[in-house]
Write an enzyme that holds these catalytic residues in place. Sequence first.
Site, PDB file in Angstrom:
ATOM      1  N   HIS A  71       4.980 -11.900  -6.225  1.00 42.98           N
ATOM      2  CA  HIS A  71       5.614 -10.627  -6.577  1.00 42.98           C
ATOM      3  C   HIS A  71       7.122 -10.820  -6.649  1.00 42.98           C
ATOM      4  CE1 HIS A  71       1.703  -9.404  -4.715  1.00 42.98           C
ATOM      5  NE2 HIS A  71       1.683  -8.698  -5.835  1.00 42.98           N
ATOM      6  N   ASP A 117       5.553 -14.723   0.035  1.00 40.14           N
ATOM      7  CA  ASP A 117       5.127 -14.146  -1.237  1.00 40.14           C
ATOM      8  C   ASP A 117       5.999 -14.693  -2.366  1.00 40.14           C
ATOM      9  OD1 ASP A 117       4.446 -12.620  -3.402  1.00 40.14           O
ATOM     10  OD2 ASP A 117       4.697 -10.678  -2.424  1.00 40.14           O
ATOM     11  N   SER A 120      -1.139  -5.767  -9.138  1.00 38.52           N
ATOM     12  CA  SER A 120       0.087  -5.475  -8.389  1.00 38.52           C
ATOM     13  C   SER A 120       1.351  -5.897  -9.133  1.00 38.52           C
ATOM     14  CB  SER A 120       0.046  -6.144  -7.011  1.00 38.52           C
ATOM     15  OG  SER A 120      -0.228  -7.525  -7.134  1.00 38.52           O
TER      16      SER A 120
END
Length: 331
Positions: A305, A302, A79
């Site tokens: 990311h 998160d 990702s």
Amino acid sequence: MSGCNFFQGSWIYDDTYPLYKSSMCSFIEQQFDCGGNGRTDRLYLKYRWKPQGCELPKFNGQDFLERMKGKKIMFVGDSLSLNQWQSLTCMLHAAVPQSNFSLQRRGDLSTFYFSDYNVSLMLLRNAFLVDLVKEKKGRILKLDSIQNGNSWKGLDMLIFNTWHWWLHKGSAKPWDYIQKGDKLYKDMDRLIAFGEGLKTWSKWVDSNIDPSQTKVFFQGISPTHYNGAEWNASKGTTCNGETQPITGSTYPGGSSPAVVVVKGVLSNMSTTVGLLDVTQLSQLRKDGHPSIYGIGGAKGNDCSHWCLSGVPDTWNQLFYAILVTNGKSKI
């Protein structure tokens, strides 16, 4: 340019940033759209990477597309590859907003196509690069097997990435066994496993890629910010609530051991692989993660990311800089 290392430097405030508004990218993934998910502070969008001793060439999306006319570029990885690929598609779309594009997703392959330039930007999701297969015994991560490499052939440019999934533990661990040679292991030192997997990948590249036809890059290790002790805050501090980068060019927590593994493997390859050495410059950006403005909202946090617009745009500026200076900078 010859004396300049693009990857050493510091972040400086620049009011002309960001390079694009996320609202201009109708195709942006929700997990990266921090503004769309309710993040109201804007300072994190206003920083530009300044290498020591030189300036980065200004990103010119139209020039990028002209240079890449008729070519196929593929990101292969997890990702974080998605994060960089999505950033590049947004940067290019913002540069030529009137140009026709299409976006197709089939299984693990996404293709963003600029028909006016005949440029394909592809993303192939692959968390380990080596094979993860289901067998009778369970899910087996095969450190010395790459059966899926055929889909990497025939491209003009490949940008590989792997690391984050090698660290997953407990119920998040995606394998039941790790296989090396004829031996099965319930688990092993993750850094050693990562190194073995990367060596297998490097041998595949050396055996299957013609450097005169295909340029190969490795997207460097992207850092996380879950432990504030790394930047001299309390251990319980995370990226959540951080609004500014670390000043200067040194990350207090030091480098990631995975970087040493990557550089060691690349240095032993016969094929030249350009390293997008983004670890340290990204470590300084504790403010750039979605935190509670990602896909999980306030339930999640998160810190692995990156928001878009944001830090991956700089990764792509560096990628562009290497291409336009024809590798004259130290890679």
